[in-house]
Design an enzyme around this catalytic site. Structure first.
Site, PDB file in Angstrom:
ATOM      1  N   HIS A   1       0.838  -1.201   0.000  1.00  0.00           N
ATOM      2  CA  HIS A   1       0.000   0.000   0.000  1.00  0.00           C
ATOM      3  C   HIS A   1       0.866   1.241   0.000  1.00  0.00           C
ATOM      4  O   HIS A   1       1.887   1.298   0.673  1.00  0.00           O
ATOM      5  CB  HIS A   1      -0.986  -0.001   1.166  1.00  0.00           C
ATOM      6  CG  HIS A   1      -0.367  -0.192   2.516  1.00  0.00           C
ATOM      7  ND1 HIS A   1       0.139  -1.409   2.948  1.00  0.00           N
ATOM      8  CD2 HIS A   1      -0.164   0.666   3.534  1.00  0.00           C
ATOM      9  CE1 HIS A   1       0.613  -1.274   4.171  1.00  0.00           C
ATOM     10  NE2 HIS A   1       0.456  -0.019   4.555  1.00  0.00           N
ATOM     11  N   LEU A   2       0.430   2.205  -0.761  1.00  0.00           N
ATOM     12  CA  LEU A   2       1.149   3.471  -0.893  1.00  0.00           C
ATOM     13  C   LEU A   2       0.494   4.508   0.007  1.00  0.00           C
ATOM     14  O   LEU A   2      -0.707   4.758  -0.107  1.00  0.00           O
ATOM     15  CB  LEU A   2       1.087   3.934  -2.360  1.00  0.00           C
ATOM     16  CG  LEU A   2       1.752   5.268  -2.683  1.00  0.00           C
ATOM     17  CD1 LEU A   2       3.263   5.180  -2.501  1.00  0.00           C
ATOM     18  CD2 LEU A   2       1.429   5.680  -4.120  1.00  0.00           C
TER      19      LEU A   2
END
Ligand SMILES: [Zn+2]
Length: 167
Positions: free
Chosen positions: A118-119
């Site tokens: 996840h960014l």
């Protein structure tokens, strides 16, 4: 704190959906977790972070359960970049931040508490603590992530939805 309730690697390797991954649960709108989803495309989901460092803290994650950025296809990488730009435009409108920290924590030693890639998009505001202090949790939560989700969901709902743009 582990987010994996019953992660079955064999099932995952056989191509079955991981049962305990919190981001897979969010993607699937499961009632087993707080759903802070604000936007979704064919390839990515955007959600408010359950433990935000700052108001407007978003995460973008691939709908596929991957744990390494190198697992993203060329197409997914391009779509991720587009999704990031959409998020920044919307955060700009709603929160008017003065800057951003954008990045991944890959691996537990780097602070990743969720293995599903996840960014993080963390808006930054004048006169606040440095990023190290934010990540260390030395900051009072100034907005409930459920409120963040509601505010941003409304803005994202004005965008073309998945059925219209990505058949
Ligand atoms: Zn997952």
């Amino acid at each position: 704190m582990s987010y994996f309730i019953n992660f079955d690697k064999i099932a995952y390797l056989e191509g079955k959906k991981p049962q305990g991954c919190i981001l897979c649960l969010v993607r699937d709108n499961s009632e087993k977790t707080v759903n802070l989803k604000v936007y979704e495309t064919k390839f990515f989901t955007v959600a408010a972070n359950l433990y935000p460092y700052n108001p407007g803290h978003l995460i973008i994650f691939p709908n596929r359960h991957v744990t390494d950025i190198r697992s993203l296809s060329h197409d997914e990488s391009c779509r991720l970049c587009e999704t990031q730009k959409i998020c920044l435009d919307i955060l700009e409108r709603v929160y008017k931040p003065h800057g951003y920290n954008i990045g991944y924590n890959m691996g537990r030693i780097a602070g990743a508490s969720i293995e599903h890639l996840h960014l993080h998009i963390i808006p930054r505001y004048p006169g606040e603590a440095g990023i190290v202090d934010l990540i260390a949790g030395q900051k009072v939560l100034v907005e409930n992530p459920v409120q963040t989700c509601e505010k941003l969901k409304e803005e994202f709902s004005r965008l073309p939805q998945v059925s219209e743009v990505e058949q």
